[in-house]
Every structure is written in C-alpha cells, then in structure tokens.
Scaffold this motif. Structure first.
Motif: not given
Length: 259
Positions: A2-16, A24-30
């Motif tokens: 597995x890849x290393x975990x990504x750092x949390x986004x600066x804006x914690x109120x966004x949907x992922x 794993x989490x992703x900002x874009x659906x693509x």
C-alpha cells in the motif's frame, strides 16, 4: 504494497471519496475510480494460501481469514519452539520444511499445551499424592469410581522432563531411545495429576495439521537475505515475541548480505 498515507487536506470540511480497506482518500471522483479499478483487477495473490487471480479485496479477505484461523487453532505454547526450529533453517523448499516441522513436533509436547490420552494405556502412573489411575472401563463406571482416567477429557501439561538415550557401553547399541515424560493435570480439575510419556499423548487433530504449519510459516517467515540459497528467518516483528535475534550462525554467514 500500500502507498504511504496522504497528509490530511488543509480544508477538513471538504467531501472526499474513501476506500475503507486501504485508508486511502481522494478529492476527485476520477482518482477514486481509477484506484478502485486497480484494486478490482484479478491480478492479486493471497500471500498465505498462494491462491492467485484474485482482486485486492479478495486477497486481503483471504489473508485475514487464514491469519485468524492460525491464531485460533495453532497452539500458543507450540509457536515459540517451532519458530526457533524455523529460524535460520537451511531447508530450501517450504513444503519440505513443513514436513520437517510436522515430523519433529508431532510427538513432542510443551508445558501449557492441551493434550489428550490415547486409549489402552497400561503404563500411566499417578503422582505420589494421587491414587494410581486405571484405564476407563465398564467396571469402573458401574462402581462409580471417580479416579479412573478420562481419555476424552483434556489435560494440561504442567511439567516436562527429557531423558537422553541409554546405550550399551560395550556395543554402543541404544537400549532406551531418548524420550520425554510429562506431568498432566485435568483442565477442569487442576488437583488431579498423572505422569505420561509422548507415546501416550496426542493433540486435538484440528490444531496441528500440515496446512496450519504452512500458514504459520507463511505468516512468520521471510528469507534471511537476498542471496541465492539464503536460509529462512523469522520476521522482525516476531523476533521479540519468540525471544530470537538476527545473530547469524557461523555456518550461515556466507548467505548474509554485504553491509
């Protein structure tokens, strides 16, 4: 891997979009769909069973199932001596190693293990504080004798004594082979005890099988180095658990990677 975990986004109120199994989490659906497509391809293998052509999620589920199976079934008190035998073992093939472990430990038992008595034992003896037990038979049942041996009842090994082989001093012929004797106590009534040797004992057949041994090896072992013919070694995370170190035996040093 597995890849290393990504750092949390600066804006914690966004949907992922999130994949629970990997974290794993992703900002874009693509991005999420692309990664999910990779995990659902049938090109993964269960590292414990060797089953191939699985999706990532099937392989992960298989490994977790086999790991739980070993944890539930393989005797705890047997794991350390088996690991010591496996550590820096030079047997090349895993299937041959499994056969060696099975042959070596099939009739070798350790304090704390749960065992059962074979029927028709004639040489069982009680400890000095107990009356001499007799095999379970109809007469004992009719008389209500509570001191007879219960063969299907589980016993716990309290102590183990090992004896060297005795040889004829003139011919060198083995008179009595090396053997072990065990003090047993009933699992439910710890006050009763008796003495037996390894020929009179057996484990629950579901707790010591070649399949379980193979799974334990897959979980516990790695190659000690990258060199051809390198021995097996217990993985780093299990070394403290079994009191082992990565101090190489002198006869194995030729397989050690150059530092």
């Amino acid at each position: 891997m597995l890849p290393d975990p990504r750092p949390l986004p600066t804006d914690l109120n966004i949907y992922v979009w999130h994949i629970d199994e990997t974290g794993e989490w992703f900002i874009t659906y693509e991005e999420y769909l692309e990664r999910l497509d990779f995990y659902t391809r049938h090109h993964f293998t269960c590292e414990i069973t060797g089953t191939s052509c699985l999706t990532f999620f099937q392989a992960l589920d298989s490994e977790e199932t086999e790991f739980r199976y070993v944890e539930e079934r393989f005797p705890l008190k047997l794991r350390e001596p088996v690991s010591r035998f496996l550590h820096f073992n030079g047997i090349k093939r895993l299937d041959a190693l499994v056969e060696q472990v099975y042959a070596k430990f099939k009739n070798d038992f350790f304090p704390g293990e749960v065992v059962y008595l074979r029927k028709n034992n004639k040489e069982l003896s009680a400890t000095p504080s107990q009356p001499s037990p007799q095999p379970d038979d109809g007469a004992n049942k009719e008389n209500g004798d509570s001191t007879h041996i219960q063969y299907q009842r589980p016993y716990i090994i309290k102590e183990k004594a090992q004896f060297n082989a005795s040889k004829d001093p003139n011919t060198g012929e083995v008179i009595t082979p090396a053997h072990s004797k065990y003090m047993l106590i009933e699992e439910t009534q710890g006050s009763k005890s008796l003495i037996a040797d390894q020929s009179q004992l057996y484990r629950d057949r579901t707790t010591f099988t070649k399949h379980l041994i193979k799974c334990f090896c897959k979980i516990t072992l790695r190659r000690a180095s990258t060199k051809m013919g390198a021995p097996w070694a217990v993985k780093e995370e299990y070394l403290p658990m079994y009191g082992l170190t990565m101090d190489w035996p002198p006869e194995m040093l030729k397989y050690k990677d150059e530092e």
